[in-house]
Design a protein around this motif. Structure first.
Motif, mmCIF file in Angstrom:
data_model
loop_
_atom_site.group_PDB
_atom_site.id
_atom_site.type_symbol
_atom_site.label_atom_id
_atom_site.label_comp_id
_atom_site.label_asym_id
_atom_site.label_seq_id
_atom_site.Cartn_x
_atom_site.Cartn_y
_atom_site.Cartn_z
ATOM 1 N N ARG A 126 43.201 104.969 62.757
ATOM 2 C CA ARG A 126 43.996 104.960 64.084
ATOM 3 C C ARG A 126 43.567 103.602 64.811
ATOM 4 O O ARG A 126 42.270 103.393 65.064
ATOM 5 C CB ARG A 126 43.939 106.260 64.916
ATOM 6 N N PRO A 162 39.890 106.313 71.299
ATOM 7 C CA PRO A 162 40.578 105.171 72.263
ATOM 8 C C PRO A 162 40.112 105.247 73.679
ATOM 9 O O PRO A 162 39.823 106.486 74.027
ATOM 10 C CB PRO A 162 42.123 105.409 71.990
ATOM 11 N N SER A 163 39.981 104.144 74.151
ATOM 12 C CA SER A 163 39.729 104.279 75.790
ATOM 13 C C SER A 163 40.234 103.067 76.534
ATOM 14 O O SER A 163 40.591 102.107 75.895
ATOM 15 C CB SER A 163 38.152 104.233 75.765
ATOM 16 N N THR A 207 39.009 97.161 66.847
ATOM 17 C CA THR A 207 38.262 97.059 68.206
ATOM 18 C C THR A 207 36.893 97.413 67.756
ATOM 19 O O THR A 207 36.420 98.416 67.429
ATOM 20 C CB THR A 207 39.179 97.659 69.077
ATOM 21 N N THR A 221 45.192 100.667 68.207
ATOM 22 C CA THR A 221 46.170 100.316 68.867
ATOM 23 C C THR A 221 46.693 98.982 68.249
ATOM 24 O O THR A 221 46.160 97.991 68.238
ATOM 25 C CB THR A 221 45.682 99.917 70.328
ATOM 26 N N ARG A 227 32.971 98.910 68.463
ATOM 27 C CA ARG A 227 32.457 99.947 69.301
ATOM 28 C C ARG A 227 30.938 99.823 69.583
ATOM 29 O O ARG A 227 30.190 98.870 68.763
ATOM 30 C CB ARG A 227 32.712 101.247 68.378
ATOM 31 N N LEU A 236 37.820 94.221 74.843
ATOM 32 C CA LEU A 236 39.104 93.687 74.007
ATOM 33 C C LEU A 236 39.096 92.283 73.523
ATOM 34 O O LEU A 236 38.969 91.371 74.186
ATOM 35 C CB LEU A 236 40.295 93.895 74.764
ATOM 36 N N ARG A 275 49.591 96.426 68.969
ATOM 37 C CA ARG A 275 50.622 96.120 70.147
ATOM 38 C C ARG A 275 51.634 95.114 69.831
ATOM 39 O O ARG A 275 52.586 94.709 70.585
ATOM 40 C CB ARG A 275 49.604 95.310 71.250
ATOM 41 N N ARG A 297 51.559 95.457 78.836
ATOM 42 C CA ARG A 297 50.434 95.034 79.739
ATOM 43 C C ARG A 297 50.355 93.423 79.578
ATOM 44 O O ARG A 297 50.103 92.952 78.129
ATOM 45 C CB ARG A 297 49.300 95.665 79.537
ATOM 46 N N SER A 355 49.448 102.060 80.348
ATOM 47 C CA SER A 355 48.899 102.685 81.775
ATOM 48 C C SER A 355 48.993 101.941 83.001
ATOM 49 O O SER A 355 48.832 102.545 84.269
ATOM 50 C CB SER A 355 47.262 102.938 81.543
ATOM 51 N N PRO A 365 49.562 103.079 74.373
ATOM 52 C CA PRO A 365 49.380 103.404 75.669
ATOM 53 C C PRO A 365 49.891 102.498 76.600
ATOM 54 O O PRO A 365 49.481 101.302 76.372
ATOM 55 C CB PRO A 365 48.056 104.031 76.039
#
Ligand SMILES: Cc1cc2nc3c(=O)[nH]c(=O)nc-3n(C[C@H](O)[C@H](O)[C@H](O)COP(=O)(O)O)c2cc1C
Length: 359
Positions: free
Chosen positions: A148, A50-51, A340, A150, A342, A224, A152, A241, A299, A297
């Motif tokens: 894995r 993840p980033s 997502t 994300t 890459r 994204l 939301r 977010r 952030s 996350p």
């Protein structure tokens, strides 16, 4: 090398998109392959990490007996992350992924973090590579890397079992960062702080522009795509977010009342501790994935200096906050978002120094 090697994909047993990863009965290590091949594949596998905003701000260099990780400054969020905290966290997550992928292939490595003060962009070097026999736990975590993601959407109404939360916390601890699980009052404070951070960022034209950029470039293999962003703002205790424009992901009517919120923190607020915190983030997230638990996350609250200071107060000044995490059981009834995209491995992994040595 293809896009990303998924060496065990056909043997991954997991009950659906959000299901637990089931241990496999047999695994085949591949230490008979050249070291440089293992290094290149570990670097490529780390692409699953993840980033922040899916910036993937890393580049790997394969050497005959070492693997180097460098930061890609062009993909730093200059408005939201001018100090490079989230940049280093993201690279740390990739570093942990690579370490685990090597262990799964039967290699132990010595990790030198920020090894050369003259080269601050050289974040880590993996050296001293020694064959050690494939590590079954690492092999399972490599399976988790491929699952894995994300999610939301609101989490399910089922609480995360206490022993699973303990396992997740321990995984962070083992990598040198700490995860504080917040009590109900602290979650309320966090909610107010996150809401304030959201307002500050929404009013900042540079942050808005940056968000617009990273949410409209998924065809490049970074950023994204709308498919992973909620159609409507989900009902959450702590505001998620606001990505500025709605995505396509249906969120459903649920509320994440059963989620727990954690604060990843440590003793220092310096690049080497951010890097280690990223390794801890990867370790805890892969552990959560193994238990079928979703991690998101948050952030924004760390990006705004004033709200980051508020988080320090939540920690009673005992440490420096790196990231807030929502932890909950993913909705089992509906399919989650797609993966997502890459960057292709060829853009991220430089094998030019060993081209003739690889099989
Ligand atoms: C340091 C860091 C900060 C992140 N911050 C947020 C955030 O504030 N909100 C959010 O929805 N996702 C956040 N993410 C998740 C990333 O957007 C996500 O990892 C990336 O898009 C890749 O998608 P994947 O996790 O599904 O592979 C963050 C990830 C990292 C590593």
């Amino acid at each position: 090398m293809g896009r990303y090697p998924r060496p065990w994909t056909d043997r991954v047993g997991h009950d659906g998109r959000n299901g637990k990863v089931v241990p496999m009965s047999h695994q085949t290590p591949a230490t008979d392959r050249p070291l440089t091949t293992a290094l290149a594949e570990a670097a490529a596998t780390a692409g699953h990490a993840p980033s922040v905003h899916n910036t993937q701000p890393w580049r790997w260099r394969v050497l005959p007996d070492a693997l180097e990780l460098r930061v890609v400054r062009d993909r730093q969020l200059t408005a939201a992350d001018p100090e490079g905290r989230l940049l280093a966290l993201s690279c740390g997550a990739a570093l942990h992924h690579a370490r685990v992928a090597l262990a799964a292939e039967g290699w132990t490595a010595v990790v030198e973090r920020l090894p050369d003060p003259q080269q601050p962009d050289l974040l880590a070097r993996l050296t001293g590579l020694t064959p050690a026999g494939a590590d079954p736990d690492a092999m399972r975590l490599v399976q988790c890397m491929q699952v894995r993601h994300t999610d939301r959407r609101p989490v399910s109404d089922e609480p995360v079992p206490a022993e699973v939360v303990d396992d997740i916390t321990r995984a962070a601890d083992d990598e040198g960062a700490r995860l504080q699980i917040l009590d109900a009052d602290q979650v309320m404070e966090l909610a107010a702080t996150a809401s304030h951070a959201g307002t500050v960022e929404a009013e900042d034209p540079q942050t808005r522009e940056e968000l617009q950029y990273w949410t409209h470039r998924a065809d490049t293999g970074t950023g994204l795509p709308p498919e992973v962003l909620p159609q409507d703002q989900p009902q959450t205790t702590v505001p998620a977010r606001d990505f500025g424009s709605p995505g396509n992901l249906p969120v459903g009517p649920g509320h994440d009342k059963a989620a727990v919120y954690g604060l990843l923190y440590g003793d220092e607020d310096e690049p080497d501790s951010w890097l280690e915190a990223g390794e801890a983030l990867s370790a805890l997230w892969l552990t959560a994935t193994r238990h079928g638990v979703s991690v998101v996350p948050l952030s924004g609250v760390v990006e705004v200096p004033g709200t980051r200071q508020k988080l320090r107060q939540l920690l009673s000044g005992l440490g420096y906050p790196y990231l807030v995490l929502r932890i909950g059981l993913a909705d089992p009834a509906h399919a989650g978002p797609p993966h997502t995209p890459r960057l292709p491995a060829a853009q991220v992994v430089d094998t030019s120094a060993v081209r003739d040595q690889r099989s």
